[in-house]
Scaffold this motif. Sequence first.
Motif, short mmCIF file in Angstrom:
data_model
loop_
_atom_site.label_atom_id
_atom_site.label_comp_id
_atom_site.label_asym_id
_atom_site.label_seq_id
_atom_site.Cartn_x
_atom_site.Cartn_y
_atom_site.Cartn_z
N TRP A 57 0.85 -1.19 0.00
CA TRP A 57 0.00 0.00 0.00
C TRP A 57 0.87 1.23 0.00
CZ3 TRP A 57 -5.33 -0.01 -0.19
CH2 TRP A 57 -5.92 -1.28 -0.12
N ARG A 58 0.61 2.12 -0.93
CA ARG A 58 1.34 3.39 -1.04
C ARG A 58 0.49 4.49 -0.39
NH1 ARG A 58 6.40 3.01 -2.46
NH2 ARG A 58 6.28 4.86 -3.73
N ALA A 59 1.15 5.54 0.01
CA ALA A 59 0.46 6.69 0.60
C ALA A 59 -0.38 7.40 -0.47
CB ALA A 59 1.48 7.67 1.18
N PRO A 60 -1.45 8.08 -0.05
CA PRO A 60 -2.23 8.84 -1.02
C PRO A 60 -1.32 9.78 -1.83
CG PRO A 60 -3.36 8.79 1.08
CD PRO A 60 -1.99 8.19 1.31
N GLN A 61 -1.57 9.85 -3.10
CA GLN A 61 -0.83 10.70 -4.04
C GLN A 61 0.60 10.25 -4.33
OE1 GLN A 61 -2.75 12.90 -5.67
NE2 GLN A 61 -4.36 12.15 -4.31
N ALA A 62 1.08 9.20 -3.68
CA ALA A 62 2.42 8.69 -3.97
C ALA A 62 2.44 8.00 -5.33
CB ALA A 62 2.85 7.70 -2.88
N ASP A 63 3.61 8.00 -5.95
CA ASP A 63 3.75 7.25 -7.19
C ASP A 63 3.49 5.78 -6.93
OD1 ASP A 63 4.43 9.48 -8.68
OD2 ASP A 63 6.59 9.15 -8.49
N ILE A 64 2.97 5.10 -7.93
CA ILE A 64 2.70 3.67 -7.83
C ILE A 64 3.69 2.95 -8.74
CG2 ILE A 64 1.02 1.83 -8.21
CD1 ILE A 64 -1.20 3.83 -7.61
N PRO A 65 4.67 2.26 -8.16
CA PRO A 65 5.63 1.52 -8.98
C PRO A 65 4.93 0.49 -9.86
CG PRO A 65 6.35 1.59 -6.68
CD PRO A 65 4.94 2.11 -6.73
N GLY A 66 5.41 0.35 -11.07
CA GLY A 66 4.89 -0.67 -11.96
C GLY A 66 3.52 -0.40 -12.52
N SER A 67 3.02 0.83 -12.40
CA SER A 67 1.70 1.16 -12.94
C SER A 67 1.82 1.43 -14.43
CB SER A 67 1.11 2.38 -12.23
OG SER A 67 -0.14 2.71 -12.80
N TYR A 68 1.16 0.62 -15.22
CA TYR A 68 1.18 0.77 -16.67
C TYR A 68 0.48 2.05 -17.10
CZ TYR A 68 0.77 -0.55 -21.59
OH TYR A 68 0.84 -0.59 -22.95
N TRP A 69 -0.65 2.37 -16.44
CA TRP A 69 -1.47 3.50 -16.84
C TRP A 69 -1.18 4.77 -16.02
CZ3 TRP A 69 -3.55 2.79 -21.32
CH2 TRP A 69 -3.88 1.50 -21.72
N GLY A 70 -0.42 4.65 -14.93
CA GLY A 70 -0.11 5.82 -14.12
C GLY A 70 -1.25 6.22 -13.21
N TYR A 125 1.20 -3.09 -6.33
CA TYR A 125 1.29 -1.79 -5.68
C TYR A 125 -0.02 -1.03 -5.88
CZ TYR A 125 6.26 -2.64 -5.28
OH TYR A 125 7.47 -3.18 -4.96
N VAL A 126 -0.56 -0.52 -4.78
CA VAL A 126 -1.83 0.19 -4.80
C VAL A 126 -1.79 1.33 -3.80
CG1 VAL A 126 -3.14 -1.88 -5.48
CG2 VAL A 126 -2.87 -1.33 -3.05
N ARG A 127 -2.79 2.17 -3.86
CA ARG A 127 -3.01 3.19 -2.83
C ARG A 127 -4.52 3.30 -2.62
NH1 ARG A 127 -0.86 8.17 -6.66
NH2 ARG A 127 -2.93 8.67 -7.49
N PRO A 128 -4.96 4.05 -1.63
CA PRO A 128 -6.39 4.06 -1.30
C PRO A 128 -7.31 4.44 -2.46
CG PRO A 128 -5.14 5.06 0.48
CD PRO A 128 -4.18 4.82 -0.64
N ASP A 129 -6.86 5.30 -3.37
CA ASP A 129 -7.72 5.71 -4.48
C ASP A 129 -7.60 4.82 -5.72
OD1 ASP A 129 -5.14 6.67 -5.09
OD2 ASP A 129 -5.93 8.41 -6.17
N THR A 130 -6.85 3.73 -5.61
CA THR A 130 -6.76 2.79 -6.73
C THR A 130 -8.13 2.14 -6.95
OG1 THR A 130 -4.42 2.34 -6.34
CG2 THR A 130 -5.67 0.65 -7.53
N PRO A 131 -8.61 2.15 -8.19
CA PRO A 131 -9.88 1.46 -8.46
C PRO A 131 -9.75 -0.04 -8.17
CG PRO A 131 -9.30 2.91 -10.28
CD PRO A 131 -8.10 2.83 -9.39
N LEU A 132 -10.76 -0.61 -7.56
CA LEU A 132 -10.75 -2.04 -7.26
C LEU A 132 -10.56 -2.85 -8.54
CD1 LEU A 132 -11.08 -4.53 -5.49
CD2 LEU A 132 -13.57 -4.27 -5.75
#
Length: 154
Positions: A29-42, A54-61
């Motif tokens: 879990w990453r902090a809100p607004q933190a970069d997400i490693p390995g995110s294809y779409w950003g 890698y996810v953060r709270p606002d990541t869509p399920l």
Amino acid sequence: MSTDVLRLVDIDPAALRELLGAHGLAIEWRAPQADIPGSYWGESEAGLVGDTLYVRPDTPLHSALHEACHWLCMDAGRRRGLHTNAGGDDIEECAVCYLQILLADHLPGVDRARLMQDMDAWGYSFRLGSAAAWFETDAEDARAWLQDRGLLRQ
């Protein structure tokens, strides 16, 4: 693309960790607004690097489940080299979509109908016009792919 979809903040994180951890996939879990490693779409989209989602709270399920299902559909060799782009062919992509729909039923407060609604709202494209129509009437090839690899019970 709609922003009115379930986000990880809306679900029980322990349930997601248990569901994916049972298969060997770790979640960081990453902090809100933190970069997400390995995110294809950003932005808020889930990312994959090796055996970690890698996810953060606002990541869509749907994004977290989609990337997790890419990982589930890979063999160990592909997982070792995994960073950002899960790769795979068209039929594997269909299998990933099918599996993420099934996994939604294993999360409290979520089910396949809601996940398919979110997939449509986000802009997933199915030749029959909706995730539900595809899942119910046109996904035989995806089911067979998953069955052939032991990822789906007959």
